[in-house]
Scaffold this motif. Structure first.
Motif: not given
Length: 381
Positions: A236-264
């Motif tokens: 899990v890492r922080p990122t910025k995304v465009d959502y409905k024309g606006e910039k949002h602070n959000s989260i990006a997930i590196k799927n190959e690293r994810c162990m599906y624990c749900g801690n996040c």
């Protein structure tokens, strides 16, 4: 000075202390015959499934009746337990770590009346309120975690599959047909707030897809640095995304690293991980806490995935029942499931049970799986 005027003695701060902080000392809850003979027991016997007799140096005998109960109970059922304890056990009862309730008496006639009373108590649908059993070489009560009732990261329910499995193996809860005690446990996700990692048969809810990301709400609902730091694999890492024309602070997930624990998701409600298609149950076998015959053992995965099939989980239930029957038919007396599997070899275990072996299975958690798999052609049968 107010404390002094009320009787508080600063030189003896614990004198006459009354508080509601923390539990009262455990020995205040002993029945008189237990308090009298504490540390002076000679031996105990299992008179019949669910009924034990302890004999003390003084000659006193204490009879215990163990009843299986649900982990989640209504207040009315607990009040009924208290009424039974008042009637037969001088008001005392105890709960075990496997969600049983135990009624104790030092009188053989009272024991007989208690057993008859418990046998006659039924729910409106006809099932036993207080089934007696769960001792010795049988199947003990299934312990489980929260599941869909009271948890935010489960991959399966707890009460539902436990009820379905226990209905199938209930006869062995009230019998001594097994070679040794057989303990079944369920954890609704791999965080495992239950003892699945060291049970004879462990059922573990597993997620198979990474969390979904609600970019619109991530920065509003979450402390993003906490969600990032909660990930044990740095997926899990922080990122910025465009959502409905606006910039949002959000989260990006590196799927190959994810162990599906749900801690996040624990830290960020905008990262839901539950998924109707990806979630299911894995089956582990061979664990134990006991130090008898062999050292304690971790469970090992033998079925990597069974989908959630509500409301009765037929595939899961059928598989567990089959493993139990193969173990009962082939193990030596006093041999726990994991000890039997290791004696005959895991290859033979899969052959007898008919389970499919894949590369996802049989890690012993001490070394990387590369070292723990049998890589030789000299298989042990």
């Amino acid at each position: 000075m107010a404390f002094v005027s009320s009787g508080y003695n600063p030189d003896k701060p614990m004198e006459n202390r009354i508080t509601d902080i923390g539990p009262r000392k455990y020995d205040q809850f002993y029945p008189p015959f237990i308090a009298k003979n504490k540390g002076k027991w000679l031996y105990h016997e299992i008179l019949e499934p669910g009924v034990l007799m302890h004999v003390a140096e003084s000659g006193d005998k204490v009879y215990t009746v163990r009843c299986g109960t649900a982990r989640l109970m209504s207040v009315s059922l607990i009040r009924e337990m208290c009424d039974i304890a008042d009637k037969y056990c001088q008001g005392f009862l105890r709960f075990t770590t496997r969600s049983n309730v135990e009624f104790m008496t030092d009188n053989a006639d009272t024991l007989k009346a208690l057993k008859a009373d418990l046998a006659g108590r039924k729910f409106s649908a006809g099932s036993n309120k207080f089934p007696v059993g769960g001792t010795g070489a049988g199947i003990t009560n299934i312990i489980h975690t929260q599941g869909w009732v009271h948890c935010h990261t489960p991959a399966t329910d707890a009460s539902g599959p436990v009820k379905a499995v226990m209905d199938e193996v209930f006869a062995d809860f009230q019998a001594h047909r097994m070679p040794a005690p057989l303990r079944i446990s369920l954890a609704c996700c791999i965080n495992m707030c239950g003892a699945v990692h060291c049970s004879d048969i462990g059922l573990v809810g597993i997620h198979r897809k990474p969390p979904m990301i609600d970019h619109e709400w991530a920065d509003r609902l979450c402390e993003i640095p906490l969600a990032v730091s909660a990930c044990p694999t740095a997926a899990v890492r922080p990122t910025k995304v465009d959502y409905k024309g606006e910039k949002h602070n959000s989260i990006a997930i590196k799927n190959e690293r994810c162990m599906y624990c749900g801690n996040c998701y624990t830290m960020c409600p905008a990262l839901p991980i539950s998924d109707g298609e990806g979630d299911g149950v894995a089956i582990m076998v061979g664990g134990k806490v006991s130090n008898r015959i062999s050292m304690p053992k971790f469970s090992k995965v033998v079925v990597a995935y069974i989908p959630n099939e509500t409301p009765r989980w037929p595939t899961l239930t059928k598989t567990v029942k089959h493993i139990v029957e193969v173990y009962a038919a082939n193990a030596n007396k006093y041999e726990r499931l994991g000890e039997w599997a290791e004696r005959i070899g895991w290859e033979r275990f899969f052959s007898l049970t008919g389970l499919t072996f894949t590369h996802h299975l049989i890690d012993d958690f001490r070394e990387p799986a590369y070292y723990t798999w049998r890589q030789s052609t000299q298989f042990k049968f």
